[in-house]
Design an enzyme around this catalytic site. Structure first.
Site, PDB file in Angstrom:
ATOM      1  N   HIS A   1      -4.296  -4.155  -3.031  1.00 14.18           N
ATOM      2  CA  HIS A   1      -4.758  -4.002  -1.638  1.00 14.18           C
ATOM      3  C   HIS A   1      -4.965  -2.550  -1.263  1.00 14.18           C
ATOM      4  CE1 HIS A   1      -2.869  -8.166  -0.519  1.00 14.18           C
ATOM      5  NE2 HIS A   1      -4.018  -8.291  -1.135  1.00 14.18           N
TER       6      HIS A   1
ATOM      7  N   VAL B   1       0.841  -1.209   0.000  1.00 17.74           N
ATOM      8  CA  VAL B   1       0.000   0.000   0.000  1.00 17.74           C
ATOM      9  C   VAL B   1       0.876   1.260   0.000  1.00 17.74           C
ATOM     10  CG1 VAL B   1      -1.982  -1.166   1.049  1.00 17.74           C
ATOM     11  CG2 VAL B   1      -0.256  -0.139   2.544  1.00 17.74           C
TER      12      VAL B   1
HETATM   13  C1  BV8 Z   1     -10.414 -12.008  -0.123  1.00 18.61           C
HETATM   14  C2  BV8 Z   1      -3.846  -4.113   3.321  1.00 18.61           C
HETATM   15  C3  BV8 Z   1     -12.375 -12.793  -1.172  1.00 18.61           C
HETATM   16  C4  BV8 Z   1      -3.841  -3.907   4.783  1.00 18.61           C
HETATM   17  C5  BV8 Z   1      -3.655  -6.482   3.113  1.00 18.61           C
HETATM   18  C6  BV8 Z   1      -8.039 -19.084   5.114  1.00 18.61           C
HETATM   19  C7  BV8 Z   1      -7.275 -19.628   4.098  1.00 18.61           C
HETATM   20  C8  BV8 Z   1      -6.973 -18.897   2.955  1.00 18.61           C
HETATM   21  C9  BV8 Z   1      -7.441 -17.582   2.818  1.00 18.61           C
HETATM   22  C10 BV8 Z   1      -8.198 -17.057   3.824  1.00 18.61           C
HETATM   23  C11 BV8 Z   1      -8.502 -17.789   4.971  1.00 18.61           C
HETATM   24  N1  BV8 Z   1      -9.231 -16.995   5.771  1.00 18.61           N
HETATM   25  C12 BV8 Z   1      -9.415 -15.802   5.171  1.00 18.61           C
HETATM   26  C13 BV8 Z   1      -8.801 -15.833   3.986  1.00 18.61           C
HETATM   27  C14 BV8 Z   1      -8.761 -14.759   2.988  1.00 18.61           C
HETATM   28  C15 BV8 Z   1      -7.774 -13.689   3.421  1.00 18.61           C
HETATM   29  C16 BV8 Z   1      -6.415 -14.271   3.703  1.00 18.61           C
HETATM   30  O1  BV8 Z   1      -5.676 -14.602   2.791  1.00 18.61           O
HETATM   31  N2  BV8 Z   1      -6.084 -14.392   5.013  1.00 18.61           N
HETATM   32  C17 BV8 Z   1      -4.805 -14.953   5.361  1.00 18.61           C
HETATM   33  C18 BV8 Z   1      -4.176 -14.146   6.480  1.00 18.61           C
HETATM   34  C19 BV8 Z   1      -5.035 -16.406   5.771  1.00 18.61           C
HETATM   35  N3  BV8 Z   1      -7.679 -12.802   2.295  1.00 18.61           N
HETATM   36  C20 BV8 Z   1      -8.557 -11.793   2.175  1.00 18.61           C
HETATM   37  O2  BV8 Z   1      -9.390 -11.521   3.012  1.00 18.61           O
HETATM   38  C21 BV8 Z   1      -8.477 -11.008   0.887  1.00 18.61           C
HETATM   39  N4  BV8 Z   1      -9.783 -10.925   0.298  1.00 18.61           N
HETATM   40  O3  BV8 Z   1      -9.988 -13.125   0.009  1.00 18.61           O
HETATM   41  O4  BV8 Z   1     -11.617 -11.691  -0.701  1.00 18.61           O
HETATM   42  C22 BV8 Z   1     -12.172 -13.008  -2.608  1.00 18.61           C
HETATM   43  C23 BV8 Z   1     -10.964 -12.798  -3.228  1.00 18.61           C
HETATM   44  C24 BV8 Z   1     -10.815 -13.039  -4.579  1.00 18.61           C
HETATM   45  C25 BV8 Z   1     -11.856 -13.483  -5.308  1.00 18.61           C
HETATM   46  C26 BV8 Z   1     -13.069 -13.696  -4.688  1.00 18.61           C
HETATM   47  C27 BV8 Z   1     -13.232 -13.474  -3.342  1.00 18.61           C
HETATM   48  C28 BV8 Z   1      -8.004  -9.593   1.119  1.00 18.61           C
HETATM   49  C29 BV8 Z   1      -6.606  -9.619   1.665  1.00 18.61           C
HETATM   50  C30 BV8 Z   1      -6.070  -8.195   1.724  1.00 18.61           C
HETATM   51  C31 BV8 Z   1      -5.641  -7.873   3.130  1.00 18.61           C
HETATM   52  N5  BV8 Z   1      -4.941  -6.601   3.140  1.00 18.61           N
HETATM   53  N6  BV8 Z   1      -3.068  -5.294   3.069  1.00 18.61           N
HETATM   54  C32 BV8 Z   1      -2.639  -3.105   5.164  1.00 18.61           C
HETATM   55  O5  BV8 Z   1      -1.595  -3.190   4.489  1.00 18.61           O
HETATM   56  O6  BV8 Z   1      -2.775  -2.431   6.191  1.00 18.61           O
HETATM   57  S1  BV8 Z   1      -2.690  -7.833   3.069  1.00 18.61           S
HETATM   58  C33 BV8 Z   1      -1.218  -7.510   3.810  1.00 18.61           C
HETATM   59  O7  BV8 Z   1      -0.590  -8.755   3.826  1.00 18.61           O
HETATM   60  C34 BV8 Z   1      -0.262  -6.595   3.084  1.00 18.61           C
HETATM   61  O8  BV8 Z   1      -0.797  -6.102   1.886  1.00 18.61           O
HETATM   62  C35 BV8 Z   1       0.933  -7.460   2.740  1.00 18.61           C
HETATM   63  O9  BV8 Z   1       1.376  -7.267   1.454  1.00 18.61           O
HETATM   64  C36 BV8 Z   1       0.370  -8.804   2.868  1.00 18.61           C
HETATM   65  C37 BV8 Z   1       1.343  -9.780   3.455  1.00 18.61           C
HETATM   66  O10 BV8 Z   1       1.904 -10.397   2.527  1.00 18.61           O
HETATM   67  P1  BV8 Z   1       3.384 -10.102   1.985  1.00 18.61           P
HETATM   68  O11 BV8 Z   1       3.351  -8.881   1.165  1.00 18.61           O
HETATM   69  O12 BV8 Z   1       3.788 -11.352   1.365  1.00 18.61           O
HETATM   70  O13 BV8 Z   1       4.285  -9.757   3.236  1.00 18.61           O
HETATM   71  P2  BV8 Z   1       4.942 -10.748   4.298  1.00 18.61           P
HETATM   72  O14 BV8 Z   1       5.531  -9.922   5.378  1.00 18.61           O
HETATM   73  O15 BV8 Z   1       3.951 -11.812   4.632  1.00 18.61           O
HETATM   74  O16 BV8 Z   1       6.153 -11.462   3.502  1.00 18.61           O
HETATM   75  C38 BV8 Z   1       7.307 -10.723   3.178  1.00 18.61           C
HETATM   76  C39 BV8 Z   1       8.182 -11.629   2.338  1.00 18.61           C
HETATM   77  O17 BV8 Z   1       9.298 -10.848   1.893  1.00 18.61           O
HETATM   78  C40 BV8 Z   1       8.747 -12.814   3.100  1.00 18.61           C
HETATM   79  O18 BV8 Z   1       8.578 -13.992   2.326  1.00 18.61           O
HETATM   80  C41 BV8 Z   1      10.250 -12.487   3.230  1.00 18.61           C
HETATM   81  O19 BV8 Z   1      11.043 -13.645   3.139  1.00 18.61           O
HETATM   82  C42 BV8 Z   1      10.475 -11.594   2.040  1.00 18.61           C
HETATM   83  N7  BV8 Z   1      11.566 -10.617   2.197  1.00 18.61           N
HETATM   84  C43 BV8 Z   1      12.006 -10.021   3.337  1.00 18.61           C
HETATM   85  N8  BV8 Z   1      13.027  -9.179   3.026  1.00 18.61           N
HETATM   86  C44 BV8 Z   1      13.199  -9.239   1.676  1.00 18.61           C
HETATM   87  C45 BV8 Z   1      12.276 -10.149   1.151  1.00 18.61           C
HETATM   88  N9  BV8 Z   1      12.204 -10.427  -0.169  1.00 18.61           N
HETATM   89  C46 BV8 Z   1      13.087  -9.805  -0.988  1.00 18.61           C
HETATM   90  N10 BV8 Z   1      14.009  -8.918  -0.555  1.00 18.61           N
HETATM   91  C47 BV8 Z   1      14.092  -8.613   0.765  1.00 18.61           C
HETATM   92  N11 BV8 Z   1      15.022  -7.727   1.184  1.00 18.61           N
END
Ligand code: BV8
Length: 236
Positions: free
Chosen positions: A112, A96
């Site tokens: 997002h 974001v």
């Molecule tokens: C939806 C805004 C329906 C907020 C965000 C059970 C199972 C599966 C799914 C679900 C479930 N229960 C609920 C769900 C759905 C849910 C979901 O997935 N929940 C998860 C937690 C289980 N999803 C939703 O609700 C979504 N909507 O499903 O609607 C639908 C959809 C489609 C079609 C029909 C119906 C909405 C999700 C949006 C939530 N909002 N952001 C805010 O930012 O304040 S998500 C939030 O999480 C951020 O946007 C962020 O981007 C994201 C986390 O993910 P990553 O970006 O991957 O970040 P993370 O820290 O996890 O990972 C970082 C990575 O970087 C690591 O791997 C690390 O190794 C790497 N890294 C670190 N340093 C480096 C690096 N890589 C490269 N270089 C480096 N230097």
């Protein structure tokens, strides 16, 4: 070494902004600035305590706008690549922050939402915002307070521009995921959609998040993004 790519979709996550000083979602162990996700990144949390949610996003917006947070070389290289690559290119980000735009990326989808935008619950109009705002802030459409919320997709809400994203995934021949843990759906399933259409799928991340990718290149984005994307440019 890959055959020349014609159409590329890139998905970025919080990891690409880590080297710009923005905390990743996971590193906070599912907490953001010490708040449970449910309290600050769900519609229910906003309903329960809007002031807490306004403050949470106001604080992250001010951090993003501070002098020390800038695009890093991974953001800059992706913007340069987009303009040099002769084929189709779409950048989808879960982030974001506005670091991709500040680096010069143009064909970009914020699935997002965006920290620097808010929208009116009545009119659904979207407005740019760089300052703090809250329940008392008047929207320019209704001219009354109490209607504005951060233009952020919370858990349980539908991500933005999913049709455009799915169309691109279904016609790409290379899909690259950069800095995303694959914890959040539907972004976590994009590589599978691309694979169905025989795209070559690559993950650039210090950790390997799924064996489902055709290729995993370990490292920090600032180092491995230029190295990998260079292999996708045609050799004249
Ligand atoms: C939806 C805004 C329906 C907020 C965000 C059970 C199972 C599966 C799914 C679900 C479930 N229960 C609920 C769900 C759905 C849910 C979901 O997935 N929940 C998860 C937690 C289980 N999803 C939703 O609700 C979504 N909507 O499903 O609607 C639908 C959809 C489609 C079609 C029909 C119906 C909405 C999700 C949006 C939530 N909002 N952001 C805010 O930012 O304040 S998500 C939030 O999480 C951020 O946007 C962020 O981007 C994201 C986390 O993910 P990553 O970006 O991957 O970040 P993370 O820290 O996890 O990972 C970082 C990575 O970087 C690591 O791997 C690390 O190794 C790497 N890294 C670190 N340093 C480096 C690096 N890589 C490269 N270089 C480096 N230097």
């Amino acid at each position: 070494m890959r055959a020349r790519a014609e159409s590329i979709v890139v998905l970025t996550g919080a990891g690409i902004s880590a080297e710009s000083g923005i905390k990743t979602f996971r590193a906070a162990d599912g907490l953001w600035e010490n708040h449970p996700i449910d309290d600050v990144a769900t519609p229910e949390g906003f309903e329960r305590n809007p002031q807490l949610v306004y403050e949470f996003y106001n604080q992250r917006r001010q951090q993003l706008l501070s002098d020390h947070v800038k695009p890093n070389s991974a953001h800059s290289y992706l913007a340069k690549f987009e303009h040099e690559f002769p084929g189709k290119f779409l950048l989808v980000t879960q982030n974001v922050d506005n670091l991709h735009e500040r680096a010069g990326s143009e064909n970009l989808v914020h699935m997002h939402g965006e920290l620097l935008k808010m929208h009116c619950l009545n009119s659904q109009l979207i407005f740019d915002i760089a300052e703090d705002f809250n329940f008392d802030t008047e929207c320019r459409c209704c001219r009354s307070p109490g209607n504005l919320r951060p233009h952020i997709v919370w858990f349980g809400e539908m991500p933005l521009q999913m049709n455009k994203i799915n169309q691109a995934l279904e016609s790409c021949d290379v899909f690259v995921a950069i800095g995303t843990s694959g914890n959040v759906y539907p972004a976590s399933g994009f590589y599978q959609t691309a694979k169905i259409r025989r795209a070559h799928t690559v993950e650039l991340n210090p950790e390997s998040t799924s064996s489902g990718f055709d290729e995993h290149i370990a490292g920090n984005a600032s180092e491995i993004v230029p190295k990998y994307f260079e292999t996708l440019l045609p050799v004249y």
